[in-house]
Design an enzyme around this catalytic site. Structure first.
Site, short mmCIF file in Angstrom:
data_model
loop_
_atom_site.label_atom_id
_atom_site.label_comp_id
_atom_site.label_asym_id
_atom_site.label_seq_id
_atom_site.Cartn_x
_atom_site.Cartn_y
_atom_site.Cartn_z
N SER A 624 30.07 -40.57 1.33
CA SER A 624 31.25 -40.72 0.49
C SER A 624 30.84 -40.48 -0.97
O SER A 624 30.38 -39.39 -1.31
CB SER A 624 31.88 -42.09 0.70
OG SER A 624 33.15 -42.16 0.15
N HIS A 759 37.18 -41.54 7.85
CA HIS A 759 36.14 -41.60 6.83
C HIS A 759 34.87 -42.29 7.35
O HIS A 759 33.81 -42.18 6.74
CB HIS A 759 36.67 -42.32 5.59
CG HIS A 759 35.86 -42.08 4.36
ND1 HIS A 759 35.48 -40.83 3.94
CD2 HIS A 759 35.34 -42.95 3.44
CE1 HIS A 759 34.77 -40.93 2.83
NE2 HIS A 759 34.68 -42.20 2.51
#
Length: 793
Positions: A624, A759
């Site tokens: 991320s 994610h």
């Protein structure tokens, strides 16, 4: 996004914005750490929704990006890869996946054939791992996945039974069966229970809503569930269709909801901007709007909840990721609201009849009260809302700039303020006396060095019983019970499996010196079987953003993949993170982002200069925001690393504001519509510096031009992401790889994309084991080979 109790049984009930950035940070917690790291109601927070697919450019973002036509470049050719599931995009993804798996997994192209996969799968499916539980009424609830429950089961047992070595579990909801029945790839996202509050129904626990995501995206459906009948409610049920929803129980027949109700109801970041009061049996579109943020806000929401017999209704609008205006019911006119008069970067919470405020910067309240940055203070709530400022209690005041508040937990009569002081956890225990409505300090608990420690209430409304968790890089999670205030007098209840032999291994907290002289801490875990003084292959992990602290934790997958194979593992605590509070974070925000990269590079250099490893045998990994970090290492510091893994990364810092949740991160990274911030963004953006990396290879690192133009300077690099990631769009990684291929410098670069998982990168244990096998095998082979190239399969 559930707003009734962001952290079950903890002090923070109305600060989803703090939680918001924590989950953006820790998207791979379950994947990176392995299933052996359990979590319990504690100061650790994991929430933050995203948006599905590729959003159309919002009016706010469009306005920002088109402020000057001269400054708005035409979309690059590779922008077709932003078409999430388009035919051309998926053909490209398929070809890249085949290339990556052939290079990493060999002729079969199946990670499942790698012996590492079987070991990692066993870790994730371990039936002895400590269940992560929440007490609700007479039962503790747990969500569980293993080889028999791939999508998982939501189950429960009594607290007494949970304390036994082999609890007997009752299935409440079988997600595998539900997915098969409804022909959806459901991924469990959690429940939110109705709290009836004081009165005849005080102990009643029968209704909740559960969040389910199709494929693991952040966009979820919200469905009312009856835990007594163990079935979804059929008649007049609360059900929100898939989307970025918020839901808060007000009472059994009333909820506050945030949803996409059409124009003006969603923010540029894709989050709800309105709160509507929804009555049972009422069509959703007829719910009455009671609160609205401004058009440019990140999110707006409301929260109604009970806190030790006291009723609170709080609304907020987040103007940026770090600036929030709070409003609460006026104590003298409950039907009206009053603005909570605190600086916008402060967090606002409650405990019983007090407000609890975390001061992110120095707060000069009046001539009698000035609080240090990082302080935590309490004040009687009604008096505070009326404007009085005379009865503060300082629950925490940091001793120096390397001390930081790390969250609070609570029991019926105690508050436990967790802090990180010079990278050591300390817990300050305060007793709350209900008769006098006052706090008194009781004691301090200090955790062992290089260990994580957390204490939280089992049932914070009714008892002082505690769950205590401890773990370290070489010590599996231990779950104990204790009674507040005596955290040190804990009885071990359960311990996770020790998956690797730690003989000959060690952990050390070290420091590197960054370019500007700042001392940057990092943890070094030395693997087994390494000869004294001999350099060893090493993996350096980092994040450095959103005020998230990197702390010790047992990772079975790291131990099995790296430490037990004669490798070392390091974790960098760089600026941008939260190890030393807001100041440490702000030191690498926006135009100062480069400091985080200098810090990480300094740790890499220190690992080599002290003989731990060599540049050719040093790898880095991050996800991320950490994927942006490692992407920057590949682009700007390629000479420091032999291999790079970038997970679900941001990489194009010009177009990031146009995709999914991107606009919400402007206060972290900067706004490309502002010339001075745009210049800083393009200065470190990996996508925009690939050409420059070729010139740097010649001018800075001594490569001849032909070698640089074929990418010899680029370390072996793997990008991993998920088609279902609606928080950080997979096109970031897709387009960097596509551009590197076009420039001719992508010969040592691989790309792998899972189709589900959001994610987190994976939605079930099989997928988790697969993606970790791909990533870890890539690093092991590249670093043990030590030639900075891809495997020769």
């Amino acid at each position: 996004l559930f707003l009734t109790s962001p952290r079950a049984d903890t002090i923070a009930r109305v600060t989803p914005l703090r939680a918001l950035r924590l989950v953006f940070a820790t998207h791979r917690a379950s994947v990176s750490a392995g299933a052996s790291r359990a979590s319990f109601p504690s100061r650790r927070v994991r929430i933050f929704p995203g948006v599905p697919g590729r959003r159309a450019l919002s009016p706010i973002a469009a306005s920002a990006m088109s402020a000057s036509d001269a400054k708005t470049p035409d979309p690059p050719e590779d922008v077709f890869l932003e078409d999430l599931r388009g035919e051309r995009s998926m053909e490209w993804v398929k070809a890249e996946n085949e290339r990556a798996l052939a290079a990493i997994a060999g002729p079969t192209g199946k990670p499942e054939d790698d012996p590492m996969f079987a070991k990692l799968r066993a870790i994730y499916d371990d039936k002895k791992k400590i269940p992560n539980v929440r007490l609700r009424g007479d039962f503790v609830y747990n969500f569980w996945q293993d080889e028999h429950h791939v999508k998982g089961i939501w189950r429960r047992t009594t607290m007494e039974d949970f304390k036994t070595p082999e609890p007997t579990w009752e299935t409440v909801l079988d997600v595998d069966a539900l997915a098969a029945r409804e022909k959806k790839s459901w991924v469990w996202k959690g429940p939110s229970f109705l709290d009836y509050g004081p009165g005849d129904d005080d102990n009643r626990v029968d209704r909740c809503v559960v969040k389910l995501s199709d494929g693991g995206t952040d966009a979820c459906t919200v469905r009312e569930f009856d835990v007594v009948e163990k079935a979804f409610v059929e008649t007049d049920a609360f059900v929100l269709p898939p989307g970025k929803n918020s839901f808060c129980w007000v009472d059994r027949d009333t909820a506050w909801v945030g949803h996409d109700f059409g124009s003006g109801t969603m923010s540029p970041s894709g989050y709800p901007l309105t709160v509507r009061e929804w009555k049972r049996g009422q069509p959703l579109e007829d719910a009455v709007e009671i609160w609205r943020g401004e058009p440019g806000d990140v999110v707006a929401a409301g929260s109604a909840y009970w806190d030790k017999g006291h009723r609170y209704k709080v609304w907020y609008r987040a103007q940026t990721f770090y600036d929030t205006e709070h409003f609460a019911s006026d104590p003298d006119a409950p039907g009206e609201m009053v603005k909570i008069d605190i600086p916008s970067d402060f967090s606002f919470n409650t405990f019983a009849d007090h407000v609890v405020i975390h001061c992110k910067s120095e707060w000069v309240v009046n001539e009698k009260h000035t609080f240090k940055a990082g302080s935590v203070v309490a004040h009687p709530a009604d008096a505070f809302l009326r404007g009085e400022r005379a009865a503060f209690t300082v629950l925490y005041s940091p001793a120096d700039e390397r001390c930081a508040y790390a969250g609070s937990a609570e029991t019926k009569d105690y508050v436990m303020v967790h802090t990180l002081e010079h990278m050591v956890t300390r817990v300050y225990v305060w007793r709350f006396d209900r008769e006098s409505s006052s706090f008194s300090f009781v004691k301090t608990h200090v955790a062992e060095n290089c260990q994580s420690f957390g204490a939280s209430g089992v049932d914070s409304e009714r008892s002082n019983e505690l769950f205590v968790t401890t773990d370290g890089f070489l010590d599996p999670v231990a779950l104990s019970t204790a009674t507040a205030p005596d955290l040190e007098d804990a009885t071990v209840l359960k311990t996770n499996t020790a998956w690797f032999d730690t003989a000959g291994m060690s952990v050390e907290l070290k420091e590197a010196t960054s370019d500007d002289g700042t001392k940057v801490p990092y943890f070094l875990v030395r693997g087994g079987g390494i000869a004294e003084g001999a350099p060893a292959p090493t993996v350096l992990y980092g994040y450095g953003g959103f005020e998230i602290a990197m702390t010790p934790g047992y990772s079975a997958t790291v131990g099995e993949s790296f430490l037990s194979k004669g490798m070392c593992y390091a974790v960098a605590c760089i600026r941008g993170g939260g190890e030393f509070g807001a100041r440490w974070h702000r030191a690498a925000k926006k135009e100062k982002r480069w400091r985080a990269y200098e810090d990480f590079a300094a740790v890499a250099k220190d690992l080599v200069s002290t003989g731990i490893t060599t540049h050719a045998t040093l790898g880095c990994m991050g996800g991320s925001n950490g994927g942006l970090l490692t992407g920057a290492m590949m682009t700007h510091y390629p000479h420091l690393f032999g291999a790079v893994v970038s997970q679900c990364p941001l990489l194009d810092m010009e177009r990031y504001v146009l995709l999914t949740s991107g606009p919400s991160w402007i206060d972290e990274y900067g706004d490309p519509a502002k010339p001075e911030e745009r210049e800083a963004l393009l200065g470190f953006s990996p996508y925009h510096n690939l050409e420059k990396s070729i010139n740097d290879a010649v001018k800075r690192f001594g490569f001849d031009e032909a070698s640089a133009r074929r990418g010899d300077h680029v370390p072996a690099t793997l990008f991993t992401t998920s088609t279902a990631d609606d928080r950080v769009h997979p096109s970031h990684a897709r387009r960097v790889v596509h551009k590197m291929r076009a420039l001719g410098i992508g010969g040592k670069v691989l790309y792998h994309e899972m189709t589900e998982g959001g994610h987190a990168g994976a939605a079930d244990n099989v997928a988790r084991a697969k993606v970790k096998t791909v990533e870890n095998r890539f690093l092991v082979d590249a670093l043990k080979r030590g030639d900075r190239g891809l495997p020769a399969r």
